[in-house]
Design a protein around this motif. Structure first.
Motif, PDB file in Angstrom:
ATOM      1  N   ALA A  51       0.172 -46.703  -7.782  1.00  0.00           N
ATOM      2  CA  ALA A  51      -1.203 -46.393  -7.385  1.00  0.00           C
ATOM      3  C   ALA A  51      -2.078 -47.634  -7.357  1.00  0.00           C
ATOM      4  CB  ALA A  51      -1.813 -45.366  -8.343  1.00  0.00           C
ATOM      5  N   GLY A  52      -1.544 -48.749  -7.845  1.00  0.00           N
ATOM      6  CA  GLY A  52      -2.347 -49.951  -7.939  1.00  0.00           C
ATOM      7  C   GLY A  52      -2.529 -50.708  -6.642  1.00  0.00           C
ATOM      8  N   GLY A  53      -1.904 -50.272  -5.547  1.00  0.00           N
ATOM      9  CA  GLY A  53      -2.049 -50.998  -4.291  1.00  0.00           C
ATOM     10  C   GLY A  53      -1.578 -50.171  -3.111  1.00  0.00           C
ATOM     11  N   PRO A  54      -1.845 -50.646  -1.904  1.00  0.00           N
ATOM     12  CA  PRO A  54      -1.530 -49.879  -0.700  1.00  0.00           C
ATOM     13  C   PRO A  54      -0.121 -50.099  -0.188  1.00  0.00           C
ATOM     14  CG  PRO A  54      -2.730 -51.851  -0.102  1.00  0.00           C
ATOM     15  CD  PRO A  54      -2.616 -51.863  -1.608  1.00  0.00           C
ATOM     16  N   THR A  55       0.663 -50.972  -0.820  1.00  0.00           N
ATOM     17  CA  THR A  55       1.977 -51.319  -0.296  1.00  0.00           C
ATOM     18  C   THR A  55       2.896 -50.113  -0.291  1.00  0.00           C
ATOM     19  OG1 THR A  55       1.740 -53.551  -1.168  1.00  0.00           O
ATOM     20  CG2 THR A  55       3.964 -52.839  -0.579  1.00  0.00           C
ATOM     21  N   ARG A  56       3.525 -49.864   0.862  1.00  0.00           N
ATOM     22  CA  ARG A  56       4.513 -48.795   0.951  1.00  0.00           C
ATOM     23  C   ARG A  56       5.887 -49.428   1.123  1.00  0.00           C
ATOM     24  NH1 ARG A  56       5.188 -43.870   5.348  1.00  0.00           N
ATOM     25  NH2 ARG A  56       7.043 -42.977   4.372  1.00  0.00           N
ATOM     26  N   LEU A  57       6.690 -49.341   0.071  1.00  0.00           N
ATOM     27  CA  LEU A  57       7.995 -49.970   0.053  1.00  0.00           C
ATOM     28  C   LEU A  57       9.017 -49.108   0.775  1.00  0.00           C
ATOM     29  CD1 LEU A  57       8.084 -51.066  -3.708  1.00  0.00           C
ATOM     30  CD2 LEU A  57       7.417 -52.459  -1.735  1.00  0.00           C
ATOM     31  N   VAL A  58       9.953 -49.762   1.459  1.00  0.00           N
ATOM     32  CA  VAL A  58      11.080 -49.057   2.059  1.00  0.00           C
ATOM     33  C   VAL A  58      12.356 -49.846   1.783  1.00  0.00           C
ATOM     34  CG1 VAL A  58       9.821 -47.848   3.875  1.00  0.00           C
ATOM     35  CG2 VAL A  58      10.624 -50.170   4.287  1.00  0.00           C
ATOM     36  N   GLY A  59      13.466 -49.109   1.661  1.00  0.00           N
ATOM     37  CA  GLY A  59      14.762 -49.731   1.418  1.00  0.00           C
ATOM     38  C   GLY A  59      15.788 -49.205   2.395  1.00  0.00           C
ATOM     39  N   TYR A  60      16.977 -49.792   2.367  1.00  0.00           N
ATOM     40  CA  TYR A  60      18.006 -49.493   3.356  1.00  0.00           C
ATOM     41  C   TYR A  60      19.356 -49.352   2.661  1.00  0.00           C
ATOM     42  CZ  TYR A  60      14.180 -51.340   6.079  1.00  0.00           C
ATOM     43  OH  TYR A  60      12.923 -51.555   6.594  1.00  0.00           O
ATOM     44  N   ALA A  61      20.110 -48.335   3.068  1.00  0.00           N
ATOM     45  CA  ALA A  61      21.453 -48.106   2.546  1.00  0.00           C
ATOM     46  C   ALA A  61      22.275 -47.417   3.620  1.00  0.00           C
ATOM     47  CB  ALA A  61      21.414 -47.261   1.275  1.00  0.00           C
ATOM     48  N   ASP A  72      10.342 -51.070  11.002  1.00  0.00           N
ATOM     49  CA  ASP A  72       9.500 -50.748   9.846  1.00  0.00           C
ATOM     50  C   ASP A  72       8.395 -51.796   9.669  1.00  0.00           C
ATOM     51  OD1 ASP A  72      10.636 -48.330   9.119  1.00  0.00           O
ATOM     52  OD2 ASP A  72      12.138 -49.258   7.819  1.00  0.00           O
ATOM     53  N   ARG A  73       8.714 -53.038   9.900  1.00  0.00           N
ATOM     54  CA  ARG A  73       7.671 -54.066   9.810  1.00  0.00           C
ATOM     55  C   ARG A  73       6.603 -53.820  10.883  1.00  0.00           C
ATOM     56  NH1 ARG A  73       9.083 -57.783   6.089  1.00  0.00           N
ATOM     57  NH2 ARG A  73      11.278 -58.406   5.876  1.00  0.00           N
ATOM     58  N   PRO A  89       9.543 -53.658   4.045  1.00  0.00           N
ATOM     59  CA  PRO A  89      10.967 -53.700   3.705  1.00  0.00           C
ATOM     60  C   PRO A  89      11.160 -54.506   2.425  1.00  0.00           C
ATOM     61  CG  PRO A  89      10.676 -54.057   6.053  1.00  0.00           C
ATOM     62  CD  PRO A  89       9.302 -54.127   5.427  1.00  0.00           C
ATOM     63  N   TRP A  90      11.935 -53.953   1.516  1.00  0.00           N
ATOM     64  CA  TRP A  90      11.953 -54.490   0.149  1.00  0.00           C
ATOM     65  C   TRP A  90      13.358 -54.518  -0.447  1.00  0.00           C
ATOM     66  CZ3 TRP A  90      12.510 -49.945  -3.180  1.00  0.00           C
ATOM     67  CH2 TRP A  90      12.684 -50.238  -4.530  1.00  0.00           C
ATOM     68  N   LEU A  91      14.175 -53.537  -0.107  1.00  0.00           N
ATOM     69  CA  LEU A  91      15.439 -53.324  -0.798  1.00  0.00           C
ATOM     70  C   LEU A  91      16.567 -53.127   0.198  1.00  0.00           C
ATOM     71  CD1 LEU A  91      17.053 -52.563  -3.458  1.00  0.00           C
ATOM     72  CD2 LEU A  91      16.387 -50.190  -2.965  1.00  0.00           C
TER      73      LEU A  91
END
Length: 475
Positions: free
Chosen positions: A205-215, A260-261, A267-269
Motif C-alpha cells: 500500500a506504500g506505493g503505486p507500483t504494480r509488480l508482475v512476474g513470469y513463469a 507489460d512495460r 516486470p520484476w520476477l
C-alpha cells in the motif's frame, strides 16, 4: 529483564526434572528424588527397553521395505481410535505407548517402498533414523543463539552453495520445503525491488507500483501461492507459453515483458524451472539468466527436485545457468532421499536476504540489537545470545527444529558421488520404462523424457474411438 527470563527458563527446567532434596534444589544434575511434577520417567530402564523395541521395529520395517503392499489403507478401527478424546489424566505406560506407536507403522503413504511411483516423493533412507534420535535427545531450537545446531546448519548451507554454484557470500536457510523456500526468496525479491523500508513497513500500500512476474505453463503452484501470501497477488503471475519440450518459450517471454512495460506495469520476477513436477522439463537457464540481466528481473529457480541433479555428471550440463539465479529453492527430501522434511533457499546477495527479514540487521555485526534491541531476542557479543546472524534473521520462524542434522548426517554417510550416481541410475529406470511404454500397443507417451518422469496414457482399443494407442507416440 534478563533475570526474569532466566528465572522463567529455570522454572521450565524444574517442571521437567527438578529434584526434591535440599542439596539438589539449586543445582543441575542432582540425584535426589523426582519432583511430583516431573515429566522424566520414574524408571529409565523401562524407557530404554521401550526405545530399543521401537528402534528395532522401525529398522525391521525399513529392511523389509520391498515386501508386501506399496500402500495400505488405514483400517476403520484405527481411524476410530484416532478420533478418541484427550488422553486420560494418568497417561499410558510405556508398553502401551509403544504398541500405539508401532500400530501406525504399516499405514504410511508408501514412499519407502521401491515400487512407489506416485508423485515426486522421496523415499528417505534407513540411516535417517539415527540423526532423528540424536536430534530428539538434543531438542535444540535452531532459531538462533550460539550452539552446535547453528554451526551444523551453516556447514550444510556452505555445502549447498558449493553444489549449486552460488557464491560463498550468498544467503541461505533450511526450511520445510520448496513452498516455504519460495515465499522467503520472493519476499527478498519484493523488498529489493520496492525498497526495504518501504516494503517492510508500508507494504504494497506504500506505493503505486504494480509488480508482475513470469513463469512457464506448468510451473508449480507454490509460485502463485507465494505471490498470494506476499500480497502481490496470484494474478500478478504471467503464464508464458512453452515449447514442444515443455520449456519456457523465450521469444514469447520477451514479447510479454515488452507489452507489460507498455501498459505501465513493472516486470520484476522471472521464475525458471529446473525439473517441472509434471514432466521433468528444465528451462534454458542460461538463456533466461540473460533475459533477467537485460530486463532487470529477479530470476528465481524452482529446483524442487531437479536442482539435485547437479550431482549427476549426466544432467549437470543442462543445469548450467542455475548458479546465475538471484535465488534458488530446492528440496532434500525428494531426489536426495533425506527424510521429510527439509528444503533450502539460497539468495545470491546475502545482504539482500538479511535485510528482507532481520529487525536487527543494522547492528548485527556488533553483536547488539537493531530496531527492537530492547526485545529479548537482542543478541550479545558473547555467550549463548551471541553468534549473529541467527536463522531467525533470515526467515520468519524463531522456533525451528534441528533440520540440518539429518541433511548433514545424510551427506556425510553417502557423499555426493553416491547421491549423484543414484540420480543417474534413476534416469536409466525412466528410460527403460519409456521404452516399454513405446512398445505397448495400448500406451502412448504424452511428453518427451527429460529426467525421471514418464508421462503416458492408457488407450485400450475402442475407448477413444480409434484403434488404440499405437505405441511409440513420443511427445
Amino acid at each position: 529483564a534478563s533475570l526474569v527470563i532466566a528465572t522463567m527458563l529455570a522454572s521450565l527446567a524444574w517442571l521437567r526434572g527438578g529434584a526434591t532434596s535440599g542439596s539438589d534444589a539449586g543445582g543441575a544434575g542432582g540425584m535426589g528424588s523426582l519432583s511430583p511434577t516431573s515429566l522424566d520417567p520414574a524408571d529409565w530402564a523401562t524407557l530404554r527397553a521401550s526405545a530399543h523395541a521401537v528402534l528395532d521395529a522401525s529398522l525391521d520395517k525399513l529392511e523389509a521395505a520391498s515386501e508386501g503392499r506399496v500402500w495400505t489403507p488405514v483400517p476403520d478401527d484405527l481411524k476410530e481410535a484416532l478420533r478418541a478424546p484427550v488422553p486420560p489424566e494418568d497417561g499410558l505406560a510405556h508398553g502401551e505407548l509403544c504398541e500405539r506407536l508401532l500400530a501406525l507403522l504399516p499405514y504410511g503413504p508408501g514412499n519407502t517402498h521401491p515400487r512407489f511411483f506416485g508423485w515426486v516423493h522421496g523415499s528417505g533412507s534407513p540411516g535417517g533414523v539415527l540423526p532423528e534420535l540424536v536430534g530428539a535427545a538434543m531438542n535444540a531450537n535452531c532459531g538462533g543463539r550460539d550452539h552446535v545446531g547453528i554451526y551444523v546448519e551453516r556447514q550444510v548451507l556452505t555445502w549447498c552453495k558449493e553444489m549449486m554454484g552460488f557464491p560463498a557470500s550468498a544467503g541461505g536457510l533450511l526450511v520445510s520445503g520448496t513452498s516455504m523456500a519460495t515465499v522467503l526468496a520472493l519476499k527478498a525479491a519484493r523488498d529489493a525491488r520496492l525498497g526495504f523500508d518501504a516494503s517492510r513497513e508500508g507494504g504494497l500500500a506504500g506505493g503505486p507500483t504494480r509488480l508482475v512476474g513470469y513463469a512457464a505453463q506448468g510451473t508449480h503452484s507454490c509460485i502463485k501461492r507465494a505471490l498470494d501470501v506476499l500480497g502481490v497477488g496470484a494474478d500478478a503471475l504471467r503464464i508464458v507459453p512453452v515449447t514442444d519440450a515443455f520449456t519456457m518459450d523465450v521469444p514469447a517471454l520477451h514479447a510479454m515483458v515488452a507489452e507489460d512495460r507498455r501498459r505501465g506495469l513493472t516486470p520484476w520476477l522471472l521464475v525458471a524451472t529446473a525439473g517441472s513436477v509434471n514432466v521433468g522439463a528444465i528451462d534454458d537457464l542460461d538463456a533466461l539468466a540473460d533475459v533477467a540481466e537485460a530486463q532487470g528481473l529477479w530470476m528465481h529457480v524452482d529446483g524442487a527436485f531437479g536442482a539435485a541433479a547437479v550431482l549427476s555428471d549426466e544432467v549437470r550440463p543442462r543445469l548450467r545457468g542455475m548458479g546465475r539465479a538471484s535465488s534458488l529453492a530446492f528440496d532434500f527430501h525428494k531426489w536426495l532421499h533425506v527424510n521429510y522434511d527439509c528444503g533450502c533457499v539460497l539468495v545470491r546477495d546475502g545482504d539482500t536476504h538479511l535485510r528482507a527479514f532481520s529487525d536487527r540487521a543494522s547492528s548485527l555485526a556488533g553483536g547488539g540489537g537493531g530496531r527492537h534491541s530492547a526485545d529479548y531476542l537482542a543478541g550479545n557479543a558473547r555467550g549463548l545470545a551471541a553468534n549473529a546472524p541467527w536463522p531467525v534473521d533470515l526467515g520468519i520462524e524463531l522456533s525451528r527444529g534441528f533440520r540440518a542434522l539429518k541433511v548433514w548426517s545424510h551427506l556425510l554417510e553417502h557423499g555426493t558421488r553416491a547421491l549423484g550416481a543414484a540420480i543417474t541410475a534413476n534416469l536409466r529406470h525412466a528410460e527403460h520404462l519409456a521404452a516399454l511404454v513405446d512398445k505397448a500397443p495400448t500406451l502412448t507417451r504424452l511428453a518427451p523424457l527429460s529426467l525421471q518422469i514418464v508421462v503416458f496414457r492408457y488407450e485400450p482399443a475402442g475407448l477413444l474411438g480409434g484403434g488404440g494407442g499405437g505405441g511409440g507416440g513420443g511427445g
